[in-house]
Design an enzyme around this catalytic site. Structure first.
Site, PDB file in Angstrom:
ATOM      1  N   ALA A  81       0.870  -1.300   0.300  1.00  0.00           N
ATOM      2  CA  ALA A  81      -0.101   0.014   0.171  1.00  0.00           C
ATOM      3  C   ALA A  81       0.755   1.176  -0.047  1.00  0.00           C
ATOM      4  CB  ALA A  81      -0.922  -0.089   1.079  1.00  0.00           C
ATOM      5  N   SER A 138      -1.878  -2.289  -5.314  1.00  0.00           N
ATOM      6  CA  SER A 138      -2.705  -2.504  -4.225  1.00  0.00           C
ATOM      7  C   SER A 138      -4.053  -1.908  -4.319  1.00  0.00           C
ATOM      8  CB  SER A 138      -1.945  -2.052  -3.056  1.00  0.00           C
ATOM      9  OG  SER A 138      -2.835  -2.226  -1.793  1.00  0.00           O
ATOM     10  N   TYR A 144      -8.191  -5.958  -1.827  1.00  0.00           N
ATOM     11  CA  TYR A 144      -8.699  -6.127  -0.370  1.00  0.00           C
ATOM     12  C   TYR A 144     -10.068  -6.225  -0.499  1.00  0.00           C
ATOM     13  CZ  TYR A 144      -4.197  -5.575   2.062  1.00  0.00           C
ATOM     14  OH  TYR A 144      -2.939  -5.622   2.690  1.00  0.00           O
ATOM     15  N   THR A 184      -6.192 -10.876  -1.357  1.00  0.00           N
ATOM     16  CA  THR A 184      -5.814 -11.226  -0.142  1.00  0.00           C
ATOM     17  C   THR A 184      -6.827 -11.745   0.863  1.00  0.00           C
ATOM     18  OG1 THR A 184      -4.075  -9.355  -0.449  1.00  0.00           O
ATOM     19  CG2 THR A 184      -4.670  -9.890   1.775  1.00  0.00           C
ATOM     20  N   LYS A 243      -4.460 -15.127  -2.513  1.00  0.00           N
ATOM     21  CA  LYS A 243      -3.116 -14.743  -1.696  1.00  0.00           C
ATOM     22  C   LYS A 243      -3.233 -14.763  -0.108  1.00  0.00           C
ATOM     23  CE  LYS A 243      -0.117 -10.329  -1.453  1.00  0.00           C
ATOM     24  NZ  LYS A 243      -0.358 -10.282  -0.116  1.00  0.00           N
ATOM     25  N   HIS A 283       2.137 -12.294   4.239  1.00  0.00           N
ATOM     26  CA  HIS A 283       2.089 -10.914   4.292  1.00  0.00           C
ATOM     27  C   HIS A 283       3.667 -10.285   4.843  1.00  0.00           C
ATOM     28  CE1 HIS A 283      -1.489  -8.560   3.477  1.00  0.00           C
ATOM     29  NE2 HIS A 283      -0.611  -7.435   3.834  1.00  0.00           N
ATOM     30  N   ASP A 310       6.288 -15.018  -2.088  1.00  0.00           N
ATOM     31  CA  ASP A 310       6.805 -13.811  -1.597  1.00  0.00           C
ATOM     32  C   ASP A 310       7.046 -13.992  -0.206  1.00  0.00           C
ATOM     33  OD1 ASP A 310       5.001 -12.655  -0.211  1.00  0.00           O
ATOM     34  OD2 ASP A 310       4.357 -11.197  -1.636  1.00  0.00           O
ATOM     35  N   SER A 311       7.695 -13.039   0.523  1.00  0.00           N
ATOM     36  CA  SER A 311       8.092 -12.876   1.745  1.00  0.00           C
ATOM     37  C   SER A 311       9.607 -13.649   2.217  1.00  0.00           C
ATOM     38  CB  SER A 311       7.097 -13.611   2.676  1.00  0.00           C
ATOM     39  OG  SER A 311       5.655 -13.110   2.660  1.00  0.00           O
TER      40      SER A 311
END
Length: 409
Positions: A95, A122, A146, A172, A241, A265, A296-297
């Site tokens: 974001a 986002s 979202y 998400t 996600k 996240h 990811d992460s």
């Protein structure tokens, strides 16, 4: 130099970044970002155990080098959901890029496009999807959703995203409420720059909200039927996600998901949860190539990208580092971050005999339970001791060939 939005300082840099590794950018970013904005990016939830271990856990897996492969000049080109990309490294959605740079997501999209990378914007972006698309009309992009409790808001988003040429949606599902992010509380962080979809839907009410307030407007209850409804209303492919176990991968595919996005996240939600790389093998086994996997992460190295691809991912996202790159160099800074990972990844490909990204997906990875550490290299400025200066080890000023190799007296 610096621009200001209602007194909030925003970088306006546009420069290629020099670095040895991505970790260097984190400390450098403090010089151009306010404390609250910096820690909004840099921090995780609670004690930040998962945030730290997302990166450390890559050490649980080891790349097996290969010899006598008779191969050179590896290639990073890959294809994802019909899109031809120059790299498997993706810009993960985060974001409010306006806290890092005045051009916000427009600059991020330009940097990703210059590197030939997939960009994901986002729901909580500062810039509109129309402005982002106009910045690089032919660039590949996905939209991170979202889901709102208000389906009128959702419909507005779907219509805008599809018209702007986005190729799919990352739904998400792992952030139904905000994680307990102590850094945000200590700095009393609220989004200082308007978020486009909220201002176009709510007017002035969309400005100046806290992270918790923004999450409160999102759906706290999402189930398989929502995946089906989003696919139908948007007319776009939908990836789920926030999957970190095989059971949820089965649920998502059963609901008709077009792909699985493995992420926690970035350690910003549930603390003390497992690192995503540790969970990727079981999820890949459950998916069994039926749909693509995004991961990811914790990604900070080209070797991390290599391991994620070899363990089942089709696309590997990087998060926080590109926002540091955005703050320090704008669009060119974002491009620099991707190219740093590309450079490291190409070395690993050469030393394992992997000519293509498809070869990497079949590379040999072993799992030996070493005592894992995540120390920086011995030559990192934060660890290295001053090099001794002696009469014997200094370069001669009159020796024109001696240009490297010793410290200065």
């Amino acid at each position: 130099m610096t621009s200001y939005y209602n007194g909030f300082p925003q970088s306006d840099r546009d420069e290629t970044l020099k670095m040895i590794n991505l970790d260097e950018l984190e400390e450098r970013a403090k010089k151009v970002m306010p404390e609250g904005a910096y820690y909004y990016i840099a921090s995780g939830s609670e004690n930040e155990w998962t945030w730290r271990n997302n990166t450390t856990a890559f050490n649980h897996f080891q790349i097996v080098p290969r010899a006598l492969t008779n191969m050179d000049n590896p290639k990073l080109d890959t294809e994802f959901m019909g899109m031809k990309l120059k790299t498997p490294v993706m810009i993960s959605p985060i974001a409010c890029h306006g806290i890092a740079h005045k051009d916000a997501e427009i600059a991020t999209q330009k940097g990703a496009a210059a590197a030939g990378a997939l960009f994901a914007s986002s729901t909580y972006a500062n810039k509109s999807v129309e402005e982002i698309a106009a910045a690089a009309p032919n660039a590949p992009r996905f939209f991170q959703l979202y889901l709102s409790k208000d389906w009128g808001f959702n419909k507005m988003v779907f219509d805008a995203v599809k018209k702007a040429g986005y190729k799919g949606i990352f739904l998400t599902v792992d952030a139904l409420v905000s994680g307990f992010r102590e850094a945000n509380l200590r700095t009393k962080f609220a989004y200082p720059v308007p978020l486009d979809f909220f201002t176009r839907y709510q007017g002035a009410k969309g400005e100046g909200q806290t992270v918790a307030q923004m999450y409160a407007s999102s759906a706290q209850k999402i189930g398989p039927e929502d995946v089906r409804r989003i696919k139908e209303m948007s007319g776009l492919p939908v990836f789920v996600k926030g999957v970190v176990c095989a059971e949820d991968a089965y649920l998502a595919m059963g609901a008709g998901a077009d792909g699985i996005y493995v992420t926690n996240h970035g350690g910003r939600e549930v603390d003390c949860g497992p690192a995503t790389i540790d969970m990727l093998p079981e999820i890949a086994k459950a998916v069994n190539h039926r749909v693509p996997i995004v991961f990811d992460s914790g990604v900070r190295r080209g070797s991390h990208v290599f391991k994620a691809l070899a363990l089942g991912a089709d696309m590997v996202g990087v998060g926080r580092p590109y926002l540091y790159g955005l703050a320090l160099g704008g669009a060119k800074g974002v491009q620099s971050v991707i190219e740093q990972l590309n450079q490291e990844l190409l070395i690993d490909m050469q030393l394992t005999g992997c000519k293509t990204i498809e070869d990497v997906k079949h590379a040999k990875i072993t799992h030996i339970n070493y005592t894992a550490d995540n120390l920086k290299s011995n030559t990192d400025p934060t660890r290295v001791k001053p090099y001794p200066v002696t009469a014997e080890n200094q370069l001669k000023e009159d020796d024109s060939d001696a240009v490297t190799g010793a410290s200065q007296a």
